[in-house]
Enzyme design. Structure first.
Site, short mmCIF file in Angstrom:
data_model
loop_
_atom_site.label_atom_id
_atom_site.label_comp_id
_atom_site.label_asym_id
_atom_site.label_seq_id
_atom_site.Cartn_x
_atom_site.Cartn_y
_atom_site.Cartn_z
CG HIS A 83 7.44 -3.72 1.94
ND1 HIS A 83 5.72 -3.94 1.45
CD2 HIS A 83 7.34 -2.55 3.07
CE1 HIS A 83 5.19 -2.95 2.45
NE2 HIS A 83 6.06 -2.86 3.59
CB SER A 84 5.68 -6.76 3.47
OG SER A 84 5.18 -7.76 4.16
CG MET A 85 4.77 -11.87 3.46
SD MET A 85 4.89 -12.44 4.50
CE MET A 85 5.50 -14.35 3.62
#
Length: 802
Positions: free
Chosen positions: A168-170
């Site tokens: 998720h995300s980074m």
């Protein structure tokens, strides 16, 4: 003049507020279903070797479980297929709950005993999207975690050889960074699914470590694309609701011939069709179900582990995320759509022109409306499917408000209608299901620009028979502001710094000419000079497009000028990203917004400082009433050798000093704000280490060749009156070099200010505020405010006694 400046900047601030409001609220409500658990979740920590525990004390590896399953896996004798969840910026390892719970319940409802072991990594909720010094450290820990997970399956006859990563995300960026490690075995990971991960470029480049990390990952996946062709990567974006990571950044930089890399938006996923924000994409039930269904179809029945066949992996992902056979309203599967010859009415409305068109089945007509040519809007009808093609709807800053109204003769048992906006060059399709009759409003905005002139955005209407439809397409200025801030928001702080630098230069010029400091609001208002900044920067970018000028630029060892990240899905696959023209066209508006932030930010700073200084006023007033201070009337001491606190000369000097240091403090507020994320990161990790992951804070390599030239230019100007002129020239470098690399703005401000301060050493003895350092600037503000307050108190006491 001051009233006009306030009105102008209030209008600019109003535009900025409208854009921010539209950016944060200009989308549909959250239509994701929440994922629930049937039993209490448990996160069992997986013991790592002592060497790793000492090396990574802030990180941890956990196994998700619920109820009976958690009890069965207490001894970590696992038999399922391993899945590892990676949280993103400030993300918790407990966010794996949705994926783990849905996968567990899905396994209980299936026969055969197939199930998954969902692991999750604790990255100590680090702010890696704002400070990239810990990204490489997280990547190394992820490598060790994968090896530790596979060691748990050694007791099986056919243990798994790889782990599926869900980031998720980074966390998705860290997953792709695994392949940059020199000792990483690429066979350990052959499937990566990322959720709202900015793969093309960081959202905010606040430090050089983040840029170096992205550059290393991009070079690895681009230069060695053939070696990584068998690695399947699926990147899913959230859509318009995700205002933290715009969906244009989730595109994977890869060659067009690599079919094992997919990038799409959640609104295009079959049976999902919803836009998610940056956090709900993790727990959105519709998207989690699509992911879990794909996982079960990826299991090889012989090995009971994830398949390593790239063709099968892509077939399964295409089935669940792109081409799922779902029935449309009014459509039967494997049956063509029939038509009863209905009439559809189309209205295209813009501020100065309105066109009405009626068409029958199998008939097409070309329309034109104000501001566009006759080939810009094409309407085609085929059965119950009507397609409107918008040729000139291809730039990311364009925004339209599309209204579709339907009227039917018979309302009994009326099937609903489906409206779909299809973008051929990027999978960001959106579907809207409505009942008839109704009036529906659809947002027309893009995440990526059109790469060529061969395609346009398609508005497809799956209509109901015997119904009339009215379609109006209007330009939405508030949504255009929202799109501008979504794509060009990082430039606003840069223009704010430019305005403050120009204001400081004007303050220096005023002091050197009239020996008086100008009011802060006046110098900031005069700092709004787009013609002195935008035009030279634009000309400089044009000159850099020529090879001859590029050679001269490289001979001088000057760093390259920044461009905004490309909005094309494959923009970073090429070695050189082409410069975009539309950011230069919008730069005057961005300059005005940045100047408004500088104006009202400095006003707010002045108000806060005065508010804090009022705390000292009652104490001063009390001292004056007790007779501790011998108050004298102002009329009795007009000369500079009179009472220092009450003489008009001393008070005027304090006022000048106050205005000067207020301007300087406003300027140094920006570096403090830009360095705040790294400071927060350091404070949160203080219990583990007093040193940050990277010792250096500012990478001087991009600017090392430029600043000796800057210092040389300043040494040429021995006269202090020319310091502000040189400062105006240096603001061009700030605007040109910090469009993408925001952390450079901090370096420019610090070096420009210190260098300008050293220019006026010769006048430091005449006026004390010339030689004041930036460190003591805020303290002097309080000191001068106390002096002014005491003077006002003395005036009141003297008036009462007289």
């Amino acid at each position: 003049m001051k009233v006009a400046a306030v009105a102008f900047y209030a209008f600019a601030l109003g535009l900025l507020g409208v854009g921010v409001l539209e950016l944060l609220t200009g989308f549909e409500e959250n239509r994701c279903s929440m994922t629930y658990m049937f039993e209490y979740p448990e996160y069992r920590r997986v013991a790592l070797p002592r060497r790793l525990a000492r090396l990574y004390p802030a990180y941890g590896l956990y196994l998700y479980g619920e109820g009976l399953y958690a009890q069965e896996t207490r001894a970590l004798k696992l038999t399922g297929a391993p899945v590892l969840f990676l949280p993103g910026n400030a993300g918790s390892y407990k966010q794996a709950r949705s994926l783990g719970s849905v996968a567990l319940r899905k396994a209980e409802s299936r026969e055969g005993g197939l199930h998954f072991n969902v692991f999750t990594v604790d990255f100590n909720e680090e702010l890696v999207a704002l400070y990239g010094g810990s990204l490489l450290r997280q990547t190394h820990f992820l490598h060790e975690s994968i090896k530790a997970i596979l060691r748990l399956y050694k007791h099986l006859k056919t243990p798994p050889q790889s782990v599926v990563l869900v980031g998720h995300s980074m966390g998705g960026v860290v997953a792709r960074a695994l392949f940059t490690l020199p000792r990483f075995n690429t066979s350990l990971v052959n499937l990566i699914i990322t959720q709202a991960s900015p793969h093309l470029a960081p959202v905010l480049a606040l430090d050089p470590y983040l840029l170096d990390f992205y550059s290393t990952v991009r070079q690895k996946w681009v230069n060695q694309a053939n070696k990584l062709r068998n690695i399947t990567v699926l990147s899913v974006g959230g859509g318009y609701r995700d205002y933290q990571v715009r969906s244009g950044l989730i595109a994977l930089p890869c060659p067009s011939a690599d079919h094992n890399k997919l990038s799409l938006v959640a609104t295009a996923v079959p049976r999902t069709w919803v836009s998610t924000d940056h956090l709900s994409i993790v727990w959105c039930k519709e998207l989690v179900l699509a992911t879990v269904r794909a996982f079960f179809d990826l299991i090889d029945p012989e090995t009971r582990q994830f398949t390593e066949n790239p063709e099968k992996k892509m077939a399964v992902l295409n089935h669940h995320f792109i081409r799922h056979p779902v029935r449309m309203p009014g459509e039967t599967q494997d049956t063509s759509i029939s038509s009863l010859g209905e009439k559809v009415t189309l209205y295209l409305s813009v501020p100065q022109f309105t066109v009405e068109c009626e068409w029958q089945r199998q008939k097409s007509q070309t329309l034109g409306f104000a501001g566009l040519t006759a080939s810009d809007v094409t309407v085609n009808s085929s059965g119950l499917l009507h397609t409107i093609e918008l040729q000139h709807f291809h730039q990311v800053y364009q925004a339209f408000r599309i209204t579709v109204g339907s009227q039917c003769k018979v309302h009994k048992d009326r099937l609903p209608s489906v409206y779909r906006i299809s973008v051929p060059w990027f999978r960001e399709d959106s579907l809207t299901t409505v009942s008839v009759p109704s009036v529906t409003e659809i947002s027309g905005m893009l995440h990526t620009s059109r790469p060529d002139n061969n395609s346009g955005v398609l508005l497809q209407l799956h209509t109901a028979p015997n119904c009339q439809y009215k379609v109006s397409i209007r330009i939405s200025f508030p949504r255009m502001l929202g799109q501008i801030l979504r794509f060009c928001g990082p430039i606003v702080p840069v223009y704010t710094a430019v305005t403050l630098l120009l204001a400081w230069g004007g303050q220096l010029s005023s002091i050197l000419k009239s020996r008086r400091a100008v009011d802060m609001s006046q110098v900031v208002s005069k700092g709004l000079q787009p013609h002195k900044v935008n035009l030279p920067v634009y000309i400089l970018h044009i000159l850099l497009s020529y090879s001859g000028f590029q050679e001269v630029w490289s001979i001088l060892c000057l760093p390259p000028m920044d461009n905004l990240p490309s909005t094309l899905p494959d923009g970073t696959f090429h070695s050189v990203v082409p410069a975009k023209e539309w950011p230069h066209l919008l730069s005057p508006l961005l300059y005005i917004l940045g100047a408004a932030v500088a104006y009202w930010g400095s006003t707010l700073l002045c108000f806060i400082i005065r508010l804090f200084s009022l705390i000292l006023a009652p104490q001063t007033h009390k001292e004056a009433e007790n007779g501790r201070m011998d108050a004298k009337p102002l009329d009795q001491s007009k000369e500079c050798n009179g009472t220092p606190l009450l003489s008009e000369c001393a008070l005027q000097e304090v006022r000048d000093d106050l205005q000067f240091h207020l301007c300087l403090s406003s300027l140094f507020t920006l570096p403090v704000m830009l360095s705040a994320p790294s400071l927060i990161h350091w404070i949160r990790n203080l219990r583990y280490s007093i040193k940050m992951a990277s010792v250096e804070y500012v990478n001087g390599k991009p600017l090392a060749c430029l600043y000796p030239l800057i210092l040389f230019l300043f040494s040429l100007y021995f006269s202090p009156s020319k310091g502000s002129r040189c400062l105006n020239i240096l603001t061009l470098f700030l605007c040109a070099q910090c469009r993408t690399f925001v952390f450079r703005a901090e370096v420019h401000i610090l070096i420009f200010s210190d260098t300008s301060g050293s220019t006026h050493k010769g006048h430091a003895r005449e006026r004390p505020f010339f030689s004041s350092k930036s460190v003591t600037s805020l303290m002097k503000l309080f000191k001068h405010l106390v002096v002014l307050i005491r003077a006002e108190v003395d005036k009141q006491i003297y008036a009462k006694k007289s």
